[in-house]
Design a protein around this motif. Structure first.
Motif, PDB file in Angstrom:
ATOM      1  N   CYS A  14       0.835  -1.201   0.000  1.00 13.23           N
ATOM      2  CA  CYS A  14       0.000   0.000   0.000  1.00 13.23           C
ATOM      3  C   CYS A  14       0.875   1.259   0.000  1.00 13.23           C
ATOM      4  O   CYS A  14       1.859   1.344   0.723  1.00 13.23           O
ATOM      5  CB  CYS A  14      -0.883  -0.014   1.249  1.00 13.23           C
ATOM      6  SG  CYS A  14      -1.984   1.398   1.287  1.00 13.23           S
ATOM      7  N   LYS A  40      -4.211   3.049  -2.298  1.00 18.42           N
ATOM      8  CA  LYS A  40      -3.662   3.915  -1.245  1.00 18.42           C
ATOM      9  C   LYS A  40      -4.678   4.015  -0.107  1.00 18.42           C
ATOM     10  O   LYS A  40      -5.891   4.118  -0.353  1.00 18.42           O
ATOM     11  CB  LYS A  40      -3.377   5.293  -1.843  1.00 18.42           C
ATOM     12  CG  LYS A  40      -2.913   6.348  -0.851  1.00 18.42           C
ATOM     13  CD  LYS A  40      -1.487   6.129  -0.404  1.00 18.42           C
ATOM     14  CE  LYS A  40      -1.099   7.136   0.699  1.00 18.42           C
ATOM     15  NZ  LYS A  40       0.154   6.767   1.372  1.00 18.42           N
ATOM     16  N   SER A  41      -4.216   3.995   1.143  1.00 19.93           N
ATOM     17  CA  SER A  41      -5.146   4.079   2.280  1.00 19.93           C
ATOM     18  C   SER A  41      -6.063   5.292   2.119  1.00 19.93           C
ATOM     19  O   SER A  41      -5.592   6.411   1.932  1.00 19.93           O
ATOM     20  CB  SER A  41      -4.373   4.231   3.590  1.00 19.93           C
ATOM     21  OG  SER A  41      -3.573   3.112   3.847  1.00 19.93           O
ATOM     22  N   SER A 237       4.990  -7.847   4.308  1.00 25.83           N
ATOM     23  CA  SER A 237       5.313  -6.587   3.654  1.00 25.83           C
ATOM     24  C   SER A 237       6.500  -5.961   4.360  1.00 25.83           C
ATOM     25  O   SER A 237       6.347  -5.369   5.428  1.00 25.83           O
ATOM     26  CB  SER A 237       4.084  -5.669   3.743  1.00 25.83           C
ATOM     27  OG  SER A 237       4.427  -4.349   3.438  1.00 25.83           O
ATOM     28  N   GLY A 239      10.639  -5.187   2.813  1.00 21.04           N
ATOM     29  CA  GLY A 239      11.939  -5.454   2.208  1.00 21.04           C
ATOM     30  C   GLY A 239      11.991  -6.598   1.228  1.00 21.04           C
ATOM     31  O   GLY A 239      13.065  -7.172   1.020  1.00 21.04           O
ATOM     32  N   THR A 261       9.258  -0.806  -1.434  1.00 23.36           N
ATOM     33  CA  THR A 261      10.419   0.075  -1.631  1.00 23.36           C
ATOM     34  C   THR A 261      11.362  -0.360  -2.749  1.00 23.36           C
ATOM     35  O   THR A 261      12.007   0.481  -3.372  1.00 23.36           O
ATOM     36  CB  THR A 261      11.180   0.200  -0.286  1.00 23.36           C
ATOM     37  OG1 THR A 261      10.280   0.792   0.647  1.00 23.36           O
ATOM     38  CG2 THR A 261      12.423   1.047  -0.380  1.00 23.36           C
TER      39      THR A 261
HETATM   40  C1  LIG Z   1       6.064   6.133   0.345  1.00 26.85           C
HETATM   41  C2  LIG Z   1       5.323   5.109   1.154  1.00 26.85           C
HETATM   42  C3  LIG Z   1       3.950   5.264   1.366  1.00 26.85           C
HETATM   43  C4  LIG Z   1       3.252   4.315   2.118  1.00 26.85           C
HETATM   44  N1  LIG Z   1       1.898   4.468   2.316  1.00 26.85           N
HETATM   45  C5  LIG Z   1       1.213   3.545   3.034  1.00 26.85           C
HETATM   46  C6  LIG Z   1      -0.193   3.662   3.218  1.00 26.85           C
HETATM   47  O1  LIG Z   1      -0.861   4.597   2.752  1.00 26.85           O
HETATM   48  N2  LIG Z   1      -0.830   2.689   3.939  1.00 26.85           N
HETATM   49  C7  LIG Z   1      -0.159   1.599   4.468  1.00 26.85           C
HETATM   50  O2  LIG Z   1      -0.790   0.739   5.100  1.00 26.85           O
HETATM   51  N3  LIG Z   1       1.177   1.462   4.285  1.00 26.85           N
HETATM   52  C8  LIG Z   1       1.866   2.400   3.593  1.00 26.85           C
HETATM   53  N4  LIG Z   1       3.218   2.245   3.406  1.00 26.85           N
HETATM   54  C9  LIG Z   1       3.920   1.051   3.962  1.00 26.85           C
HETATM   55  C10 LIG Z   1       4.100  -0.025   2.885  1.00 26.85           C
HETATM   56  O3  LIG Z   1       2.853  -0.498   2.437  1.00 26.85           O
HETATM   57  C11 LIG Z   1       4.929  -1.219   3.404  1.00 26.85           C
HETATM   58  O4  LIG Z   1       4.217  -1.850   4.439  1.00 26.85           O
HETATM   59  C12 LIG Z   1       6.316  -0.826   3.913  1.00 26.85           C
HETATM   60  O5  LIG Z   1       6.898   0.146   3.066  1.00 26.85           O
HETATM   61  C13 LIG Z   1       7.256  -2.046   4.040  1.00 26.85           C
HETATM   62  O6  LIG Z   1       7.443  -2.683   2.803  1.00 26.85           O
HETATM   63  P1  LIG Z   1       8.739  -2.385   1.842  1.00 26.85           P
HETATM   64  O7  LIG Z   1       9.958  -2.497   2.726  1.00 26.85           O
HETATM   65  O8  LIG Z   1       8.677  -3.429   0.788  1.00 26.85           O
HETATM   66  O9  LIG Z   1       8.553  -1.013   1.317  1.00 26.85           O
HETATM   67  C14 LIG Z   1       3.939   3.195   2.667  1.00 26.85           C
HETATM   68  C15 LIG Z   1       5.332   3.052   2.446  1.00 26.85           C
HETATM   69  C16 LIG Z   1       6.025   3.988   1.694  1.00 26.85           C
HETATM   70  C17 LIG Z   1       7.496   3.787   1.463  1.00 26.85           C
END
Ligand SMILES: Cc1cc2nc3c(=O)[nH]c(=O)nc-3n(C[C@H](O)[C@H](O)[C@H](O)COP(=O)(O)O)c2cc1C
Length: 304
Positions: A14, A40-41, A237, A239, A261
């Motif tokens: 998300c 997006k939330s 979710s 890394g 990411t």
């Molecule tokens: C720029 C950005 C915006 C995010 N927006 C949300 C969001 O709106 N709602 C949510 O539940 N998580 C949000 N997240 C968290 C991600 O969904 C995810 O759980 C977190 O980044 C870990 O995963 P990753 O290491 O693969 O990025 C966001 C993360 C990033 C980097």
């Protein structure tokens, strides 16, 4: 537990790619291996979030202080009505109270195959109270998930924070949710500019994501699987950047995998190639392990 009917069991995380025109475009240019798109939330009202800079990459970890920018529910509903993609949608929600979440779930229920309930965002605007900090505890968490369960029959993911007492919350919400999401960004953390002394992010603090947080999220998946893995599914979710990470997360108990990411800096074509190769890679490893399906390795780890 109701299963999300998605294959491959891979979605975006998300907040990353999370906009309906983006899903439509990626599909148009050949995206195949994303089982569902997480929007997006969305919240009770339009919210601007922090102004830029809201994202900082320090070479090892991403830090964001978005603080949940979201559109008016009316405008989001118009986008949902016009959505022409085939990628099924999982709708993410945030709110300030159980009623906010339930209202949002009811309103958008018909547009998605399931809901992701975000009670885990560590970011907020300066001066604003951390809404999620208030929600991500056992009592408030149960209130939110119970309210949501009361208004939808579709699968619900409760997305928890690695920063809070996630095992206690998972145990408390397990009877009302279908999946536990592990997890959101970590921290938040702080970096300042050494010359000016000002924080690098406008929101001052930012949640950490990317490769560096994977061991923490893996531990979260492991502990939650040990605590409630026979009652709920687990969404990983944190890394994920290659097929091997999906296999490891599956062994620890996860059955759905979200990609965030690692997509930083990738253009649309590279994003499509990444998703398509990622699942092919998982299938190749499964073949090597002589497993017919990823389901055969879920929870099959040797860390007790
Ligand atoms: C720029 C950005 C915006 C995010 N927006 C949300 C969001 O709106 N709602 C949510 O539940 N998580 C949000 N997240 C968290 C991600 O969904 C995810 O759980 C977190 O980044 C870990 O995963 P990753 O290491 O693969 O990025 C966001 C993360 C990033 C980097």
């Amino acid at each position: 537990m109701k299963k999300l009917p998605i294959f491959p069991p891979i979605t975006n995380a998300c907040g990353i790619l999370s906009y309906l025109p983006v899903f439509e475009y990626l599909e148009e240019i050949g995206l195949k291996n994303m089982g569902a798109g997480v929007s997006k939330s969305s919240g009770p009202m339009e919210k601007l979030g922090n102004i830029n800079p809201t994202v900082y990459w320090n070479g090892n970890v991403l830090m964001n202080s978005f603080a949940l920018p979201s559109m008016e529910p009316e405008d989001f509903e118009k986008e949902l009505e016009q959505y022409g993609g085939k990628i099924p949608l999982i709708l993410s929600h945030y709110g300030n109270s159980p009623e906010d979440y339930a209202r949002s779930v009811v309103r958008f229920d018909k547009y998605g195959i399931g809901h992701e309930i975000n009670i885990s965002c560590p970011n907020f605007e300066p001066g604003e109270k951390s809404v999620m900090k208030a929600m991500c505890n056992t009592e408030k968490g149960v209130g939110v998930i119970k309210a949501v369960r009361g208004v939808t029959d579709k699968p619900v993911i409760t997305k928890l924070s690695p920063n809070e007492d996630y095992v206690a919350i998972a145990k408390a919400v397990a009877q009302y949710t279908d999946y536990i999401g592990c997890g959101n960004t970590i921290g938040p953390g702080l970096e300042i500019d050494p010359y000016s002394g000002y924080p690098i992010l406008t929101g001052k603090f930012g949640g950490l994501s990317g490769d560096a947080i994977r061991p923490i999220t893996m531990k979260m998946v492991h502990e939650i699987y040990q605590a409630v893995g026979d009652e709920v599914g687990i969404v990983a979710s944190g890394g994920i950047s290659k097929s091997e990470h999906i296999i490891s997360y599956a062994r620890l108990g996860a059955s759905i995998f979200q990609i965030g990411t690692v997509l930083r800096g990738k253009n649309s074509k590279e994003t499509v190639e990444f998703f398509n190769d990622l699942w092919d890679g998982v299938e190749n490893i499964l073949k090597e392990l002589k497993k017919k399906s990823i389901n055969e390795i879920i929870g099959e780890n040797h860390v007790k």
